[in-house]
Design an enzyme around this catalytic site. Structure first.
Site, PDB file in Angstrom:
ATOM      1  N   ARG A 142      47.593  -7.145  11.713  1.00 35.35           N
ATOM      2  CA  ARG A 142      47.818  -7.780  10.416  1.00 35.35           C
ATOM      3  C   ARG A 142      47.043  -7.030   9.344  1.00 35.35           C
ATOM      4  O   ARG A 142      45.954  -6.489   9.597  1.00 35.35           O
ATOM      5  CB  ARG A 142      47.334  -9.225  10.496  1.00 35.35           C
ATOM      6  CG  ARG A 142      47.658 -10.107   9.289  1.00 35.35           C
ATOM      7  CD  ARG A 142      49.118 -10.324   9.108  1.00 35.35           C
ATOM      8  NE  ARG A 142      49.389 -11.483   8.252  1.00 35.35           N
ATOM      9  CZ  ARG A 142      50.491 -11.630   7.524  1.00 35.35           C
ATOM     10  NH1 ARG A 142      51.420 -10.691   7.512  1.00 35.35           N
ATOM     11  NH2 ARG A 142      50.685 -12.708   6.799  1.00 35.35           N
ATOM     12  N   THR A 415      60.884  -9.040   7.210  1.00 33.32           N
ATOM     13  CA  THR A 415      60.305  -9.048   8.550  1.00 33.32           C
ATOM     14  C   THR A 415      61.362  -8.616   9.567  1.00 33.32           C
ATOM     15  O   THR A 415      62.566  -8.673   9.303  1.00 33.32           O
ATOM     16  CB  THR A 415      59.718 -10.432   8.914  1.00 33.32           C
ATOM     17  OG1 THR A 415      58.848 -10.859   7.866  1.00 33.32           O
ATOM     18  CG2 THR A 415      58.947 -10.410  10.218  1.00 33.32           C
ATOM     19  N   THR A 433      56.218  -6.658   9.486  1.00 30.28           N
ATOM     20  CA  THR A 433      56.707  -7.042   8.169  1.00 30.28           C
ATOM     21  C   THR A 433      55.981  -6.311   7.057  1.00 30.28           C
ATOM     22  O   THR A 433      54.900  -5.755   7.263  1.00 30.28           O
ATOM     23  CB  THR A 433      56.535  -8.567   7.973  1.00 30.28           C
ATOM     24  OG1 THR A 433      57.183  -8.992   6.779  1.00 30.28           O
ATOM     25  CG2 THR A 433      55.068  -8.949   7.908  1.00 30.28           C
ATOM     26  N   VAL A 434      56.607  -6.316   5.880  1.00 31.00           N
ATOM     27  CA  VAL A 434      55.932  -5.962   4.626  1.00 31.00           C
ATOM     28  C   VAL A 434      55.925  -7.184   3.699  1.00 31.00           C
ATOM     29  O   VAL A 434      55.640  -7.071   2.522  1.00 31.00           O
ATOM     30  CB  VAL A 434      56.595  -4.755   3.922  1.00 31.00           C
ATOM     31  CG1 VAL A 434      56.283  -3.461   4.651  1.00 31.00           C
ATOM     32  CG2 VAL A 434      58.095  -4.953   3.745  1.00 31.00           C
ATOM     33  N   ASP A 457      50.338 -14.121   1.133  1.00 31.51           N
ATOM     34  CA  ASP A 457      50.214 -15.024   2.270  1.00 31.51           C
ATOM     35  C   ASP A 457      48.847 -15.684   2.356  1.00 31.51           C
ATOM     36  O   ASP A 457      48.640 -16.571   3.191  1.00 31.51           O
ATOM     37  CB  ASP A 457      50.520 -14.279   3.575  1.00 31.51           C
ATOM     38  CG  ASP A 457      52.002 -14.267   3.896  1.00 31.51           C
ATOM     39  OD1 ASP A 457      52.778 -14.904   3.158  1.00 31.51           O
ATOM     40  OD2 ASP A 457      52.399 -13.627   4.883  1.00 31.51           O
ATOM     41  N   SER A 486      49.750 -15.813   9.004  1.00 31.78           N
ATOM     42  CA  SER A 486      51.123 -15.345   9.191  1.00 31.78           C
ATOM     43  C   SER A 486      51.921 -16.384   9.966  1.00 31.78           C
ATOM     44  O   SER A 486      51.361 -17.229  10.663  1.00 31.78           O
ATOM     45  CB  SER A 486      51.122 -14.021   9.969  1.00 31.78           C
ATOM     46  OG  SER A 486      52.425 -13.648  10.355  1.00 31.78           O
ATOM     47  N   GLY A 507      60.127 -15.605   7.497  1.00 32.85           N
ATOM     48  CA  GLY A 507      59.114 -16.259   6.687  1.00 32.85           C
ATOM     49  C   GLY A 507      58.580 -17.498   7.366  1.00 32.85           C
ATOM     50  O   GLY A 507      58.313 -17.514   8.569  1.00 32.85           O
TER      51      GLY A 507
END
EC number: 2.3.2.2
Length: 618
Positions: A142, A415, A433-434, A457, A486, A507
């Site tokens: 992460r 994602t 993911t970005v 996030d 996340s 998401g």
């Protein structure tokens, strides 16, 4: 748009030793229910009610741990969101690599061909199973927060939350983790050098690939932001106009960055020329990265969350993912119910009530365990789940504490996930993911690296929903080097008869889609049918059930509304002239049917470029 979607069988595989269906809470008001839940929570804190855990490991409510037979799969299976990625993984296996080498190849190619969803400017989680040792490990890649990214940086002059700064450009980006994950996995678990496993991604970045519909649509949606930045314009307007379906999209700078990573390992990305360009690119746009902070990035190995459900051992993502603990909470709430014997409305009601409670706990308790205490044993305890279950009325919705706001924002293309089983029995579930479409929109000049916007996030302003409509408080507030919470939930399901790897983008809906996938496998569905299941979601706030088109018929929606639920169907929204998402996620799953010596792959039929490939031969 999609092929016919499966439904759960009416009578799923029975669970040995299950308790009878839980009684409802009766006609109690919400305050009484919450008081009762709080009392049961305190009871659950007693040591006798908690599962043992070491170093964050979580084994809760587990029946006798299933042991996979000492046999090997009849081949290999890979499911990913793009055919080029699946092909790259299979080729690496053919060259003598294992599932971990294949995971690097698949992840890297997805980083090239799905910039809308992921990339080496972002991060991810990798759930690994090593067959020779029987060990499961969670590799946490992460992103981390820059020291300068304090909550005050995300407020405007009036003290209001600055959504643009949180989701676009330099201040929205955390330090990337995916390149470090490639190096870590190769050094500890792989057989082949990075020069081999990254070769397909390097070639595709240099030679290009055809632009597909999701990619072009995503660029159109983010074009105004992306074209703010010179480095992004250089990549996405290289032909003098925005990318269109069918264009051959080439990324020579990204190919050179990947070559540096392949040749020099960690230092090839986090230090040296590439590292300097990343820091300069962010700071030129007003950010405040430092070379020392970038070079200090490290992946973390963590013990997965484990718990039992109907004879399966579920192995899934620990914090800083919120997915595993939420999944444990939901499934253990649901465990005593015979879901297959219920009507669709009754079953959905119970599943939604489990979602509601798990997402409430997500809001208040979850964050980076390196920085805050996360009550993992409590939240995944079957005793705690029993207390929550006692607050569920069998025929009436429990109202959430309502907050005003829009429904969960549309999301199905940010994602990505892949699932792998190799012929030795190694397996990988990878979710990366970005964050939002094309992340921050910022490409650091000269690198080809599109940076994430994961800072959104964090709970940048306590109690303020992020782009996915979920809230957080102090447990998920930003701190230097901290990892943002996340929803990514790569998951294994293990029983004596079957092993499955599953996950999806989506998401805040990731967790509920994985939940429905677990319920699908438990009901006896195939991998393909699990990937195609219709989807619905509830996340405590806002207090609404959202669903894909075709998930609920009119009668089911009416029955749920009669119970007190607010139900949003795309069909109803379209009839009233409003837009709603009619398809979610991009589910990728593989399964090994041990009893029948067979491998299965399931790729989401909503995604025309995804593939699941099974190759025979040990």
């Amino acid at each position: 748009m999609h092929r016919s979607r499966p439904r759960y069988p009416r009578n799923p595989r029975p669970a040995a030793g299950e308790a009878p269906a839980a009684e409802g809470a009766g006609c109690l008001n919400i305050h009484t229910l919450l008081r009762r839940a709080a009392l049961l929570l305190l009871i659950a804190l007693a040591p006798a009610g908690l599962a043992a855990a070491a170093d964050g490991a979580q084994v809760a409510g587990r029946e006798a741990a299933p042991q996979v037979q000492a046999v090997k799969p009849p081949g290999a299976a890979i499911a990913s969101a793009h055919a080029l990625a699946t092909e790259a993984g299979m080729q690496v296996l053919s060259d003598g690599g294992n599932a971990f080498d294949a995971a690097i190849a698949v992840s890297a190619v997805l980083s090239v061909v799905e910039p809308i969803s992921s990339g080496i400017g972002g991060g991810g989680f990798f759930l690994l199973h090593e067959a020779k040792s029987g060990r499961d490990v969670f590799v946490d890649a992460r992103e981390t927060a820059p020291a300068a990214a304090t909550p005050e940086r995300y407020l405007d002059a009036d003290g209001e939350f600055d959504r643009d700064r949180a989701t676009n450009g330099a201040w929205s980006a955390g330090f990337p983790g995916l390149p470090a994950a490639f190096v870590h996995i190769q050094e500890k678990y792989g057989r082949l050098p990075l020069s081999r496993t990254l070769a397909p991604a390097i070639r595709i970045a240099r030679e290009g690939f055809p632009v597909y519909g999701r990619m072009a649509r995503g660029y159109a949606a983010r074009r105004v932001v992306m074209e703010r930045y010179p480095g992004t314009r250089e990549v996405y307007l290289a032909g003098g106009r925005p990318i269109e379906i069918g264009d051959i999209f080439r990324q020579p700078d990204l190919a050179r960055t990947l070559e540096k990573l392949a040749a020099e390992g960690f230092d090839g990305f986090y230090r040296g020329d590439v590292g300097a360009k990343l820091v300069a690119g962010v700071n030129a746009e007003g950010g405040a990265w430092t070379a020392d902070e970038l070079a200090a990035y490290r992946v973390r190995e963590r013990e997965p969350v484990r718990f039992g459900y109907h004879g399966w051992e579920i192995v899934t993502a620990p914090p800083p993912s919120s997915g595993g603990l939420a999944l444990a909470e939901m499934l253990q709430i649901l465990a005593p119910y015979d879901l297959g014997a219920l009507s669709e409305a009754e079953r959905t009601h119970l599943v939604v009530e489990s979602m509601r409670r798990a997402y409430r706990d997500r809001t208040f308790y979850l964050g980076d365990p390196d920085f805050v205490h996360v009550p993992q044993r409590l939240l995944s305890s079957p005793d705690y789940a029993a207390g929550l279950r006692a607050t569920i009325h069998p025929q009436r919705a429990t109202p959430s504490e309502l907050l005003s706001g829009a429904p969960t924002p549309l999301e199905d293309e940010e994602t990505t996930h892949f699932s792998i089983i190799d012929a030795e029995g190694n397996r990988v579930g990878g979710t990366q993911t970005v964050n939002l479409l094309y992340g921050s929109g910022l490409v650091a000049p000269g690198t080809g690296v599109l940076l994430n916007n994961e800072m959104d996030d964090f709970a940048l302003k306590p109690g303020t929903p992020n782009a996915f409509g979920v809230m957080g408080y102090d447990a998920n507030a930003p701190e230097p080097g901290k990892r943002m919470l996340s929803s990514m939930t790569p998951t294994f399901m293990v029983s004596p008869e079957k092993v499955a790897v599953l996950g999806t983008p989506g998401g805040s809906r990731i967790i509920t889609m994985v939940l429905l996938g677990v319920l699908g496998y438990d009901a006896g569905l195939s991998a393909a049918d699990v990937a195609a299941l219709p989807r619905y979601h509830h996340q405590w706030m806002p207090d609404v059930i959202e669903a894909e088109a075709g998930t609920f018929d009119v009668a089911t929606a009416q029955a749920l509304r009669a119970m007190g639920h607010t139900v949003v169907r795309p069909e109803d929204e379209a009839a009233q002239g409003r837009r709603s998402s009619d398809a979610w996620g991009n589910f990728q799953t593989v399964a090994w049917d041990i009893a029948n010596d067979r491998l299965e792959g399931g790729t989401d039929p909503r995604n025309p470029v995804g593939t699941a490939e099974v190759r025979a031969g040990r």
